[in-house]
Design an enzyme around this catalytic site. Structure first.
Site, PDB file in Angstrom:
ATOM      1  N   HIS A  25       0.845  -1.194   0.000  1.00  0.00           N
ATOM      2  CA  HIS A  25       0.000   0.000   0.000  1.00  0.00           C
ATOM      3  C   HIS A  25       0.878   1.241   0.000  1.00  0.00           C
ATOM      4  O   HIS A  25       2.059   1.207   0.367  1.00  0.00           O
ATOM      5  CB  HIS A  25      -0.934   0.019   1.220  1.00  0.00           C
ATOM      6  CG  HIS A  25      -0.216   0.206   2.537  1.00  0.00           C
ATOM      7  ND1 HIS A  25       0.028   1.437   3.093  1.00  0.00           N
ATOM      8  CD2 HIS A  25       0.322  -0.703   3.395  1.00  0.00           C
ATOM      9  CE1 HIS A  25       0.667   1.281   4.237  1.00  0.00           C
ATOM     10  NE2 HIS A  25       0.870  -0.008   4.443  1.00  0.00           N
ATOM     11  N   CYS A  26       0.294   2.365  -0.456  1.00  0.00           N
ATOM     12  CA  CYS A  26       0.992   3.649  -0.401  1.00  0.00           C
ATOM     13  C   CYS A  26       0.276   4.512   0.624  1.00  0.00           C
ATOM     14  O   CYS A  26      -0.350   3.998   1.555  1.00  0.00           O
ATOM     15  CB  CYS A  26       1.034   4.303  -1.787  1.00  0.00           C
ATOM     16  SG  CYS A  26      -0.595   4.648  -2.478  1.00  0.00           S
ATOM     17  N   VAL A  27       0.327   5.822   0.480  1.00  0.00           N
ATOM     18  CA  VAL A  27      -0.257   6.725   1.475  1.00  0.00           C
ATOM     19  C   VAL A  27      -1.779   6.658   1.482  1.00  0.00           C
ATOM     20  O   VAL A  27      -2.407   6.789   2.524  1.00  0.00           O
ATOM     21  CB  VAL A  27       0.200   8.182   1.206  1.00  0.00           C
ATOM     22  CG1 VAL A  27      -0.435   9.144   2.200  1.00  0.00           C
ATOM     23  CG2 VAL A  27       1.715   8.273   1.285  1.00  0.00           C
ATOM     24  N   ARG A  29      -3.687   4.314  -0.999  1.00  0.00           N
ATOM     25  CA  ARG A  29      -4.280   3.223  -1.772  1.00  0.00           C
ATOM     26  C   ARG A  29      -3.680   1.854  -1.448  1.00  0.00           C
ATOM     27  O   ARG A  29      -2.499   1.744  -1.158  1.00  0.00           O
ATOM     28  CB  ARG A  29      -4.090   3.483  -3.268  1.00  0.00           C
ATOM     29  CG  ARG A  29      -4.953   4.571  -3.835  1.00  0.00           C
ATOM     30  CD  ARG A  29      -4.412   5.085  -5.155  1.00  0.00           C
ATOM     31  NE  ARG A  29      -3.277   5.979  -4.971  1.00  0.00           N
ATOM     32  CZ  ARG A  29      -2.468   6.383  -5.932  1.00  0.00           C
ATOM     33  NH1 ARG A  29      -2.652   5.946  -7.161  1.00  0.00           N
ATOM     34  NH2 ARG A  29      -1.484   7.195  -5.684  1.00  0.00           N
TER      35      ARG A  29
END
Length: 467
Positions: A25-27, A29
Site C-alpha cells: 500500500h501507499c499513502v 491506496r
C-alpha cells in the site's frame, strides 16, 4: 469492527487471497497485483463503505481507501492472510502482465518519477524568478528588480538555486536510470556529471560554435571527436546509463570480489564514457533535436489542431500510463528551446478533471460519492488526477467526457496564443507560476475554461440524471 468487516468484503470482492499475487500500500491506496482482474466484482467493491474508488493501471489493481485509514485496512487484510510485499516486488509481479510497449512506458516512468520533485521544485522557483525579473507584470515595461534594485541579488540567488536541477539534469537522470537498470546509482551520477563537465563546450553554445567553426575536438588516435557537453539533454544520458549498468553487471559477475573495487567502476565508466562521446552522445543529441524540431514545427504550423488533439488525448494517455513518456519530451523541449508548450496543456487538463469531479460533488445525492468527488477534485486541482479520474469521472463517463472536451478547447486556445512554461511545475492551479509571465493572461483564460465549463456541464447532466 467496521474496518475488519470491510477488509473481509474487499477480499471477497477481489476474488479472495488466492487471487492476490503480491500486495502492498501507499499513502492512500491498496496496491495489488492480482492473478486475474476479471474476478473482481467492481459493483460489490464500490458498495463497501471504506472504498473511495478503484482502478487498474500498469498491471496493478489499486483501491483508494484514504490517508491514515489505508494502514489500518492493510493490517486487517494481513490478519486475514494477505502477506505484505515490498513495492518493488509488487511492481515486478505487475510487470509480468505488461506488453513490451507498457514495459517501456513503465521504465520511463520509473526513471523520471523519482526525480520529479527536484524538477517541479526548480520549476516553481524559476516561476518566482520570472515574476521578479519579467517586464510589464507589475510595472509598465519594467521588472520588479528594475524598480527595486535591492531585490536583484535575491532574484539571482533564487535563479541559481532553481537552475541547478536543470544544469545538472544528466546527473539526476543518470542516478535514477542506472538504479532502474540494476547498476550502482552513484556511478550513474558520475556518468551524468561527466556529460556536463565544465571542461566541455556547453550544449547551449554548440549551435553558435558550429556557425563560427570553433567546436573543440579531441584527437583519439586519428579519430576526431567533438568535445561537447549535453546540458539539458535527456536521450544521451538515458542510453549511456543503460550501457553503463549492463557493463557494470557483466563485470560484477566476472571479476573476483577482492578486486571489484579496482576494476568494475573504472572500466565501466571509461568504456561507457568513450562510447558516449564517440557515438551515443552525437547520435542521441541529433535524435533529440530532431524530435523537438519536429514538435515545434508541428505546433507552429498547426497550432490549433495540435492544442486540440493534445488537450483531448492527455487524459486518455493518463489512463494508459503513456503520459509518463511526455515528461522526457517536456524536459527535452526546455533543454533545447528554453520553454515547453506541451506542459501548460497538461496543467489545464488536470484542472479540468478536478472541475468535473467538483461538479459531481455539488450535484450528487449520495454522501459517499460527494465526499470522494470533493476530495479527489481538489487533489486534481493540485496536480494529482488519478482519484478523480478513476474514482469518479470514468465511473460515470459523462464527467470524463466533459473534462476531456473542455481541456481540448482550452488547449486549442492557449496553443494558438503560444502559451509556454519555463519548466515543469505543479500540474494544476499552482501551475500558473511556471508559465512565462507574458503568457499569464491567456493561460488564465484557459484556466477559466477548464474550471467553469466541465463543472457546469457535469453538474447539469448529473442533476438531470439524478445521480
Amino acid at each position: 469492527m467496521s474496518l475488519k468487516k470491510d477488509a473481509k468484503l474487499i477480499l471477497d470482492a477481489i476474488g479472495g487471497t488466492d487471487n492476490i499475487q503480491a500486495a502492498t500500500h501507499c499513502v492512500t491506496r491498496l496496491r495489488l497485483s492480482l492473478y486475474d482482474e476479471g474476478k473482481v466484482d467492481q459493483k460489490k467493491l464500490e458498495e463497501i463503505d471504506s472504498v473511495k474508488g478503484s482502478f487498474s493501471t500498469n498491471g496493478q489493481f489499486q483501491i483508494v481507501i484514504g490517508q491514515g485509514t489505508v494502514d489500518k485496512m492493510f493490517k486487517e487484510l494481513n490478519d486475514l492472510g494477505v502477506g505484505e510485499a515490498s513495492k518493488d516486488e509488487v511492481k515486478a509481479a505487475s510487470a509480468q502482465k505488461m506488453n513490451p510497449l507498457q514495459q517501456a512506458i513503465k521504465t520511463l516512468a520509473d526513471i523520471f518519477i523519482p526525480i520529479l520533485p527536484a524538477i517541479v521544485t526548480a520549476g516553481l522557483l524559476l516561476g518566482i524568478n520570472n515574476i521578479l525579473t519579467g517586464s510589464g507584470i507589475f510595472y509598465d515595461e519594467q521588472s520588479v528588480i528594475d524598480v527595486h534594485p535591492q531585490w536583484a541579488d535575491l532574484a539571482n540567488i533564487i535563479n541559481v538555486i532553481a537552475n541547478t536541477a536543470f544544469t545538472f539534469l544528466p546527473g539526476l537522470i543518470g542516478w535514477s536510470a542506472v538504479k532502474k537498470f540494476g547498476g550502482n546509482p552513484l556511478l550513474g551520477i558520475v556518468m551524468g556529471l561527466i556529460l556536463v563537465n565544465p571542461e566541455l563546450l556547453n550544449a547551449w553554445s554548440y549551435g553558435k560554435a558550429v556557425e563560427e567553426g570553433t567546436v573543440p575536438t579531441w584527437n583519439l588516435f586519428g579519430l576526431e571527436v567533438e568535445k561537447i557537453g549535453y546540458q539539458g539533454q535527456v536521450l544521451p544520458v538515458l542510453f549511456a546509463s543503460y550501457i553503463l549498468a549492463k557493463i557494470e553487471i557483466f563485470l560484477r559477475n566476472k571479476v573476483p570480489e577482492s578486486i571489484q573495487l579496482l576494476i568494475v567502476g573504472p572500466v565501466s565508466l571509461l568504456v561507457t564514457g568513450f562510447l558516449t562521446f564517440i557515438a551515443i552522445g552525437p547520435l542521441m543529441f541529433g535524435l533529440g533535436n530532431l524530435i523537438t524540431d519536429g514538435l515545434v514545427a508541428l505546433f507552429d504550423n498547426f497550432a490549433a489542431l495540435g492544442g486540440l488533439v493534445y488537450g483531448a488525448l492527455y487524459p486518455v494517455m493518463v489512463i494508459t500510463g503513456m503520459h509518463h513518456t511526455f515528461l522526457a519530451v517536456d524536459i527535452q523541449l526546455v533543454g533545447n528551446t528554453g520553454s515547453t508548450f506541451l506542459w501548460p496543456i497538461l496543467a489545464l487538463s488536470n484542472i479540468s478533471q478536478g472541475s468535473a469531479a467538483l461538479g459531481m460533488m455539488i450535484a450528487a445525492r449520495d454522501e459517499k460519492l460527494r465526499g470522494l468527488a470533493g476530495s479527489s477534485g481538489l487533489s486534481a486541482w493540485l496536480g494529482i488526477t488519478e482519484p478523480a479520474l478513476f474514482g469518479v469521472n470514468l465511473r460515470y463517463k459523462f464527467p470524463f467526457i466533459a473534462a476531456l472536451v473542455s481541456s481540448a478547447i482550452a488547449g486549442l486556445v492557449i496553443t494558438v496564443q503560444s502559451v509556454r512554461a519555463s519548466s515543469i511545475g505543479v500540474g494544476g492551479v499552482p501551475g500558473i507560476f511556471s508559465i512565462l509571465p507574458e503568457d499569464w493572461f491567456w493561460f488564465f483564460v484557459g484556466m477559466m475554461i477548464v474550471i467553469v465549463l466541465p463543472f457546469v456541464v457535469t453538474f447539469l447532466i448529473a442533476k438531470g440524471r439524478k445521480v
